[in-house]
Design a protein around this motif. Structure first.
Motif, PDB file in Angstrom:
ATOM      1  N   ALA A 344     -67.528 -29.591 -42.448  1.00 14.48           N
ATOM      2  CA  ALA A 344     -66.982 -30.755 -43.145  1.00 14.48           C
ATOM      3  C   ALA A 344     -65.461 -30.744 -43.128  1.00 14.48           C
ATOM      4  O   ALA A 344     -64.818 -31.795 -42.985  1.00 14.48           O
ATOM      5  CB  ALA A 344     -67.499 -30.793 -44.581  1.00 14.48           C
ATOM      6  N   ALA A 345     -64.863 -29.551 -43.240  1.00 17.35           N
ATOM      7  CA  ALA A 345     -63.403 -29.456 -43.254  1.00 17.35           C
ATOM      8  C   ALA A 345     -62.806 -29.710 -41.871  1.00 17.35           C
ATOM      9  O   ALA A 345     -61.873 -30.503 -41.712  1.00 17.35           O
ATOM     10  CB  ALA A 345     -62.976 -28.089 -43.771  1.00 17.35           C
ATOM     11  N   SER A 346     -63.361 -29.059 -40.862  1.00 18.83           N
ATOM     12  CA  SER A 346     -62.757 -29.148 -39.530  1.00 18.83           C
ATOM     13  C   SER A 346     -63.020 -30.485 -38.863  1.00 18.83           C
ATOM     14  O   SER A 346     -62.266 -30.895 -37.971  1.00 18.83           O
ATOM     15  CB  SER A 346     -63.278 -28.013 -38.647  1.00 18.83           C
ATOM     16  N   LEU A 347     -64.076 -31.186 -39.268  1.00 20.04           N
ATOM     17  CA  LEU A 347     -64.423 -32.479 -38.678  1.00 20.04           C
ATOM     18  C   LEU A 347     -64.192 -33.625 -39.659  1.00 20.04           C
ATOM     19  O   LEU A 347     -64.658 -34.749 -39.437  1.00 20.04           O
ATOM     20  CB  LEU A 347     -65.893 -32.470 -38.234  1.00 20.04           C
ATOM     21  N   GLY A 348     -63.459 -33.345 -40.716  1.00 18.28           N
ATOM     22  CA  GLY A 348     -63.398 -34.254 -41.859  1.00 18.28           C
ATOM     23  C   GLY A 348     -62.633 -35.531 -41.666  1.00 18.28           C
ATOM     24  O   GLY A 348     -62.760 -36.444 -42.490  1.00 18.28           O
ATOM     25  N   ILE A 349     -61.823 -35.665 -40.607  1.00 24.39           N
ATOM     26  CA  ILE A 349     -61.102 -36.927 -40.402  1.00 24.39           C
ATOM     27  C   ILE A 349     -61.728 -37.752 -39.288  1.00 24.39           C
ATOM     28  O   ILE A 349     -61.289 -38.872 -39.030  1.00 24.39           O
ATOM     29  CB  ILE A 349     -59.610 -36.709 -40.100  1.00 24.39           C
ATOM     30  N   GLY A 350     -62.737 -37.204 -38.615  1.00 28.62           N
ATOM     31  CA  GLY A 350     -63.400 -37.950 -37.567  1.00 28.62           C
ATOM     32  C   GLY A 350     -62.726 -37.790 -36.212  1.00 28.62           C
ATOM     33  O   GLY A 350     -61.787 -37.002 -36.042  1.00 28.62           O
ATOM     34  N   PRO A 351     -63.151 -38.579 -35.224  1.00 26.34           N
ATOM     35  CA  PRO A 351     -62.642 -38.447 -33.850  1.00 26.34           C
ATOM     36  C   PRO A 351     -61.356 -39.231 -33.628  1.00 26.34           C
ATOM     37  O   PRO A 351     -61.255 -40.044 -32.706  1.00 26.34           O
ATOM     38  CB  PRO A 351     -63.798 -39.007 -33.008  1.00 26.34           C
ATOM     39  N   TYR A 352     -60.370 -38.974 -34.487  1.00 25.51           N
ATOM     40  CA  TYR A 352     -59.128 -39.751 -34.461  1.00 25.51           C
ATOM     41  C   TYR A 352     -57.926 -38.823 -34.342  1.00 25.51           C
ATOM     42  O   TYR A 352     -57.973 -37.653 -34.755  1.00 25.51           O
ATOM     43  CB  TYR A 352     -59.019 -40.601 -35.730  1.00 25.51           C
ATOM     44  N   VAL A 353     -56.844 -39.368 -33.806  1.00 24.36           N
ATOM     45  CA  VAL A 353     -55.597 -38.624 -33.655  1.00 24.36           C
ATOM     46  C   VAL A 353     -54.745 -38.865 -34.895  1.00 24.36           C
ATOM     47  O   VAL A 353     -54.299 -39.996 -35.152  1.00 24.36           O
ATOM     48  CB  VAL A 353     -54.843 -39.075 -32.390  1.00 24.36           C
ATOM     49  N   VAL A 354     -54.536 -37.812 -35.658  1.00 31.12           N
ATOM     50  CA  VAL A 354     -53.718 -37.878 -36.871  1.00 31.12           C
ATOM     51  C   VAL A 354     -52.877 -36.607 -36.922  1.00 31.12           C
ATOM     52  O   VAL A 354     -53.420 -35.504 -36.829  1.00 31.12           O
ATOM     53  CB  VAL A 354     -54.574 -37.994 -38.152  1.00 31.12           C
ATOM     54  N   ASP A 355     -51.590 -36.759 -37.079  1.00 32.57           N
ATOM     55  CA  ASP A 355     -50.704 -35.595 -37.061  1.00 32.57           C
ATOM     56  C   ASP A 355     -50.593 -34.904 -38.409  1.00 32.57           C
ATOM     57  O   ASP A 355     -50.372 -33.691 -38.469  1.00 32.57           O
ATOM     58  CB  ASP A 355     -49.301 -36.015 -36.586  1.00 32.57           C
ATOM     59  N   ASP A 356     -50.717 -35.668 -39.479  1.00 38.45           N
ATOM     60  CA  ASP A 356     -50.466 -35.115 -40.814  1.00 38.45           C
ATOM     61  C   ASP A 356     -51.743 -35.184 -41.638  1.00 38.45           C
ATOM     62  O   ASP A 356     -52.249 -36.280 -41.952  1.00 38.45           O
ATOM     63  CB  ASP A 356     -49.335 -35.882 -41.488  1.00 38.45           C
ATOM     64  N   ILE A 357     -52.247 -34.006 -42.014  1.00 37.13           N
ATOM     65  CA  ILE A 357     -53.583 -33.903 -42.598  1.00 37.13           C
ATOM     66  C   ILE A 357     -53.553 -32.912 -43.751  1.00 37.13           C
ATOM     67  O   ILE A 357     -52.920 -31.853 -43.667  1.00 37.13           O
ATOM     68  CB  ILE A 357     -54.591 -33.403 -41.534  1.00 37.13           C
ATOM     69  N   ASP A 358     -54.274 -33.254 -44.806  1.00 45.68           N
ATOM     70  CA  ASP A 358     -54.450 -32.333 -45.934  1.00 45.68           C
ATOM     71  C   ASP A 358     -55.896 -32.475 -46.416  1.00 45.68           C
ATOM     72  O   ASP A 358     -56.260 -33.484 -47.024  1.00 45.68           O
ATOM     73  CB  ASP A 358     -53.465 -32.664 -47.055  1.00 45.68           C
ATOM     74  N   ILE A 359     -56.706 -31.485 -46.118  1.00 42.85           N
ATOM     75  CA  ILE A 359     -58.137 -31.524 -46.417  1.00 42.85           C
ATOM     76  C   ILE A 359     -58.494 -30.325 -47.289  1.00 42.85           C
ATOM     77  O   ILE A 359     -58.013 -29.218 -47.072  1.00 42.85           O
ATOM     78  CB  ILE A 359     -58.973 -31.462 -45.111  1.00 42.85           C
ATOM     79  N   GLU A 360     -59.341 -30.567 -48.265  1.00 40.65           N
ATOM     80  CA  GLU A 360     -59.942 -29.477 -49.040  1.00 40.65           C
ATOM     81  C   GLU A 360     -61.438 -29.739 -49.145  1.00 40.65           C
ATOM     82  O   GLU A 360     -61.861 -30.820 -49.547  1.00 40.65           O
ATOM     83  CB  GLU A 360     -59.345 -29.376 -50.442  1.00 40.65           C
ATOM     84  N   VAL A 361     -62.229 -28.742 -48.780  1.00 41.25           N
ATOM     85  CA  VAL A 361     -63.681 -28.843 -48.893  1.00 41.25           C
ATOM     86  C   VAL A 361     -64.185 -27.597 -49.608  1.00 41.25           C
ATOM     87  O   VAL A 361     -63.751 -26.476 -49.308  1.00 41.25           O
ATOM     88  CB  VAL A 361     -64.367 -28.965 -47.512  1.00 41.25           C
ATOM     89  N   LEU A 362     -65.087 -27.804 -50.544  1.00 39.92           N
ATOM     90  CA  LEU A 362     -65.691 -26.658 -51.209  1.00 39.92           C
ATOM     91  C   LEU A 362     -67.160 -26.951 -51.496  1.00 39.92           C
ATOM     92  O   LEU A 362     -67.578 -28.105 -51.587  1.00 39.92           O
ATOM     93  CB  LEU A 362     -64.941 -26.294 -52.490  1.00 39.92           C
ATOM     94  N   ALA A 363     -67.925 -25.871 -51.608  1.00 33.57           N
ATOM     95  CA  ALA A 363     -69.337 -25.968 -51.979  1.00 33.57           C
ATOM     96  C   ALA A 363     -69.546 -25.201 -53.264  1.00 33.57           C
ATOM     97  O   ALA A 363     -68.973 -24.125 -53.464  1.00 33.57           O
ATOM     98  CB  ALA A 363     -70.238 -25.406 -50.883  1.00 33.57           C
ATOM     99  N   LEU A 364     -70.378 -25.762 -54.135  1.00 32.11           N
ATOM    100  CA  LEU A 364     -70.615 -25.199 -55.457  1.00 32.11           C
ATOM    101  C   LEU A 364     -71.936 -24.455 -55.521  1.00 32.11           C
ATOM    102  O   LEU A 364     -72.903 -24.807 -54.840  1.00 32.11           O
ATOM    103  CB  LEU A 364     -70.654 -26.302 -56.513  1.00 32.11           C
ATOM    104  N   TYR A 365     -71.994 -23.441 -56.361  1.00 38.64           N
ATOM    105  CA  TYR A 365     -73.254 -22.933 -56.885  1.00 38.64           C
ATOM    106  C   TYR A 365     -73.604 -23.775 -58.114  1.00 38.64           C
ATOM    107  O   TYR A 365     -72.786 -23.940 -59.032  1.00 38.64           O
ATOM    108  CB  TYR A 365     -73.122 -21.484 -57.349  1.00 38.64           C
ATOM    109  N   THR A 366     -74.816 -24.313 -58.150  1.00 40.28           N
ATOM    110  CA  THR A 366     -75.318 -25.016 -59.321  1.00 40.28           C
ATOM    111  C   THR A 366     -76.769 -24.617 -59.536  1.00 40.28           C
ATOM    112  O   THR A 366     -77.326 -23.829 -58.765  1.00 40.28           O
ATOM    113  CB  THR A 366     -75.235 -26.549 -59.154  1.00 40.28           C
TER     114      THR A 366
END
Length: 795
Positions: A344-366
């Motif tokens: 989810a993090a590494s593919l999170g912006i899709g198949p687009y060219v974007v130079d400036d990116i800030d992504i955070e992905v986390l998974a929870l224990y519930t």
């Protein structure tokens, strides 16, 4: 289907029917459609017992006591086991983090967790006996979302974490966290001329495979166990099972039984350990079959997610930056949550060219149901949100949504958010062009000249709830990117053993791998590879088992790539050995060489065409040639835990969809009229199978868009709809017309230039359907699946 593209380097002029590039039929196809195929639930053994699992009735509780006396005294019961009966010091298992107890101990962490096992001489006896087990629970507060998981003083789902992720997460109830940061998204946001934001909710989806989870464990004379089971990864299963049984791996022998679908849900263990425990305790074969109710509790589901996105662009539609935060609910146990986070993090912006990116992905224990692998995992959830954002951005810019996507589409040589260069074809703009260029289906298809409307073509279908008065049409587009193969430094390899011999005067090849055939058609492809490389018409595919080296999991669209690569490599070795054998037996010149189109180079007989080996049957008349090969794709590396940079993936696949829907806006009914797809597959090894995979993945994405969701009570964390009565999946009546345009642009790094196929269409189909519904209704629709009340304003 249309197929175009560049050549992939295959030998030309093949004389062997059924090789690479042909639409050969599946050897199991006729048996499956006639109901004669033997699935794992059909297995039988003389004098076998039936196993049954007692599951928790609450989501989070201390176990004060377990009373098995009445169950054990039931006539026909041979054994009742609890955690205290586990034979080895190792009592937990897991795909990556071994946090799952074979049987609950001390507490239960989710509704339906296994607590005790029963073996009896009849399945109903086992069920009745399990119902007599008395468990005294002291219920605990439940953790169900990010707020309850990470609040100060939050109840810990796992009190004593020691896994390798635990030191890098902000809270013990976070399974894994992965940021991806490149450039300066904050500075880019200040330069952006248009910014759109959105909050999205992605529901929990079930793999909904139709073959029951089942297996047969047979105790062996050497103290080990022979296990026949429907699974996705024989060797991983064995590695998790053996320590809990207290056995060396070589004493746990596994054979793949007939699998009725998987889609990620069989990557995790279900009854494997339980059946083996009961078989070893009783000394008798034990069969276990889950009913559908148990399966909804007993296997993992797709991670539900909450996603926040911000996209910025210039006035002319060039993306300036993307910021996003994705929270995945992993449920009570880790399963493959770390890998889902990485995707989810590494593919999170899709198949687009974007130079400036800030992504955070986390998974929870519930304390919600455990979640793990499902087709396209991690990338599916992200695609739903980033494609909705692209439509929202197009609307803000007043531009065509397809042209906005094409304006920002990546191509070969582009840089991923992780810093990795895409070094194979990435025809994103071309796929969008192709799918948009396909002819649209005719309007108002329900109108029949001179007769009553055809209700099958209306929203509501055969339920006949609308007659077309308030039906409007919408068209939507989406495109996605998915990785192929295991990533982040995982040693991803497969093994194949190939044997060539003459039987009855005819050259025959035998292929043996541990690949789990779960319906994807791998057994067909392996035979095609052998025919292409060895020139034999007759190929036998041996049953998959652990007598041969690991083939890895049937997941991540990797089997044709990796196990196909291993079969190809083993065939090449066999071919060279046969030719060398021919040279030694027949001399440097023999009429067979000229007839077969062979030549000498450096004293060795070589060939450009595998079919030439068919001319050398006499060479193998008195012996066989065999080779076993391991095959690995290019190495990957782990993502940096702070920046997310790294060459984490080996290959990418791309698909684009156009959805055409008709919506009765008064009743909230949706009919998907058409779901067209354009996809680059590198090389279609079996074109018929490729189209089937694309259509199957598209149908699952459609289900996620308009009907599929596991509902979990937010107060009790109990599953509210654990059956196909209340959890709906698409049937043939819901499946629209599905034109497929297959593009073949070879990846020079992959065997035959192929590209993994099965997962990519699951990504873009869901947001395409949502985009079409938005176009028809004008509603924002930021959650999936869409329900009638979302369309009528009543919920």
């Amino acid at each position: 289907m249309t197929a175009t593209g560049t050549p992939t380097g295959l030998s030309q002029g093949s004389r062997t029917h059924g090789g690479i590039g042909e639409s050969t039929l599946r050897p199991d196809g006729f048996l499956k459609v006639t109901g004669e195929f033997a699935y794992s639930s059909d297995m039988w053994h003389e004098d076998m017992l039936w196993g049954h699992t007692l599951r928790s009735t609450v989501a989070h509780a201390e176990i004060r006591s377990v009373d098995i006396a009445e169950a054990l005294a039931t006539p026909g019961v041979y054994a009742v086991l609890t955690y205290d009966d586990l034979p080895a010091a190792v009592k937990h298992y897991g795909l990556e983090i071994k946090d799952t107890p074979a049987l609950a101990h001390g507490k239960v962490r989710h509704h339906g967790e296994p607590v005790a096992l029963v073996a009896a001489d009849h399945p109903e006896t086992a069920r009745r006996a399990a119902a007599k087990i008395r468990v005294d629970y002291a219920e605990l507060p439940v953790v169900t979302d990010e707020a309850s998981a990470t609040a100060p003083g939050a109840v810990l789902v796992h009190e004593h974490r020691t896994d390798h992720h635990s030191g890098r997460v902000p809270h013990p109830n976070v399974v894994h966290r992965q940021p991806v940061v490149r450039g300066d998204a904050s500075a880019a946001a200040r330069r952006a001329e248009v910014i759109v934001t959105g909050d999205y909710v992605f529901g929990m989806q079930d793999q909904a495979f139709l073959g029951p989870e089942s297996g047969l464990a047979v105790p062996a004379d050497d103290g080990g166990v022979d296990l026949y089971v429907a699974t996705q990864w024989l060797h991983s299963d064995r590695a998790q099972i053996a320590p809990v049984l207290g056995l060396p791996e070589e004493k746990v022998r596994m054979t793949l039984s007939g699998v009725g679908g998987a889609f990620g849900g069989r990557e995790d263990l279900s009854m494997q350990i339980h059946a083996s425990l009961l078989a070893l305790r009783t000394g008798k074969p034990v069969k276990m079959v889950y009913n559908r109710f148990e399966s909804f509790f007993g296997h993992v589901h797709r991670h539900p997610a909450r996603l926040h996105y911000e996209h910025g662009a210039t006035r002319d539609g060039k993306l300036t930056h993307v910021r996003c935060r994705i929270v995945l609910d992993g449920g009570a146990y880790a399963s493959s949550s770390p890998a889902v986070v990485g995707n989810a993090a590494s593919l999170g912006i899709g198949p687009y060219v974007v130079d400036d990116i800030d992504i955070e992905v986390l998974a929870l224990y519930t304390n919600n149901p455990p979640c793990g692998a499902m087709r396209g995992f991690g990338a599916v959830q992200a695609c739903f949100a980033y494609e909705a954002q692209m439509d929202k951005l197009a609307a803000a810019l007043g531009t065509d949504p397809v042209e906005l996507r094409r304006r920002n589409a990546m191509s070969q040589g582009a840089t991923m958010p992780t810093g990795q260069t895409v070094d194979s074809p990435a025809p994103v703009a071309e796929l969008l062009r192709r799918v948009k260029a396909l002819p649209l289906p005719p309007e108002r298809q329900w109108e029949v000249a001179g007769g009553a409307p055809d209700v099958r073509a209306l929203p509501g279908g055969l339920s006949n709830t609308t007659h077309g008065e308030g039906v409007v049409r919408g068209v939507g587009y989406a495109v996605g990117i998915k990785n192929v193969g295991f990533s982040e430094g995982f040693d991803d390899y497969s093994t194949a053993r190939v044997r060539m011999e003459v039987v009855g005067g005819v050259p025959v090849a035998t292929v043996h791998t541990a690949m789990a055939e779960v319906g994807q058609g791998g057994v067909t492809v392996h035979a095609q590879i052998a025919r292409t490389e060895l020139g034999v018409a007759q190929v036998t595919i041996q049953p998959a088992d652990t007598r041969v080296g690991s083939a890895g999991s049937t997941s991540a669209s990797r089997q044709t790539y990796v196990t196909g690569g291993a079969v190809k490599a083993a065939c090449e070795t066999v071919r060279e050995r046969v030719l060398d054998l021919g040279r030694r037996k027949l001399g440097s010149y023999h009429p067979a060489w000229a007839h077969a189109g062979l030549r000498l180079e450096g004293g060795k007989v070589v060939t450009d065409a595998g079919e030439a080996l068919a001319e050398l049957a006499d060479v193998l008349a008195d012996e066989a040639v065999e080779a076993e090969q391991e095959w690995r794709h290019r190495p990957t590396e782990a993502f940096d835990p702070v920046t997310g940079q790294g060459n984490g993936h080996v290959q990418y696949s791309f698909a684009a969809h156009r959805a055409v829907v008709e919506v009765d806006t008064e009743l909230g009914l949706v009919k998907v009229v058409e779901l067209a797809c354009a996809q680059d597959v590198g090389k279609a090894l079996n074109p018929l199978s490729v189209v089937g995979q694309i259509q199957g993945g598209s149908t699952q994405g459609l289900g996620m868009a308009v009907m599929e969701e596991i509902l979990v009570d937010p107060v009790t964390a109990k599953v509210r709809n654990p059956s196909f009565t209340d959890y709906l999946i698409p049937t043939i009546l819901d499946t629209p017309t599905m034109p497929v345009d297959v593009l073949e642009l070879a990846d020079e790094h992959a065997p035959y230039g192929l590209r993994g196929v099965g997962e990519a269409p699951t990504l873009s189909s869901t947001p395409a359907v949502l985009a079409a519904i938005r176009a028809a209704t004008g509603l924002e629709l930021n959650r999936t699946p869409v329900r009638p009340e979302h369309l009528t304003g009543t919920g």
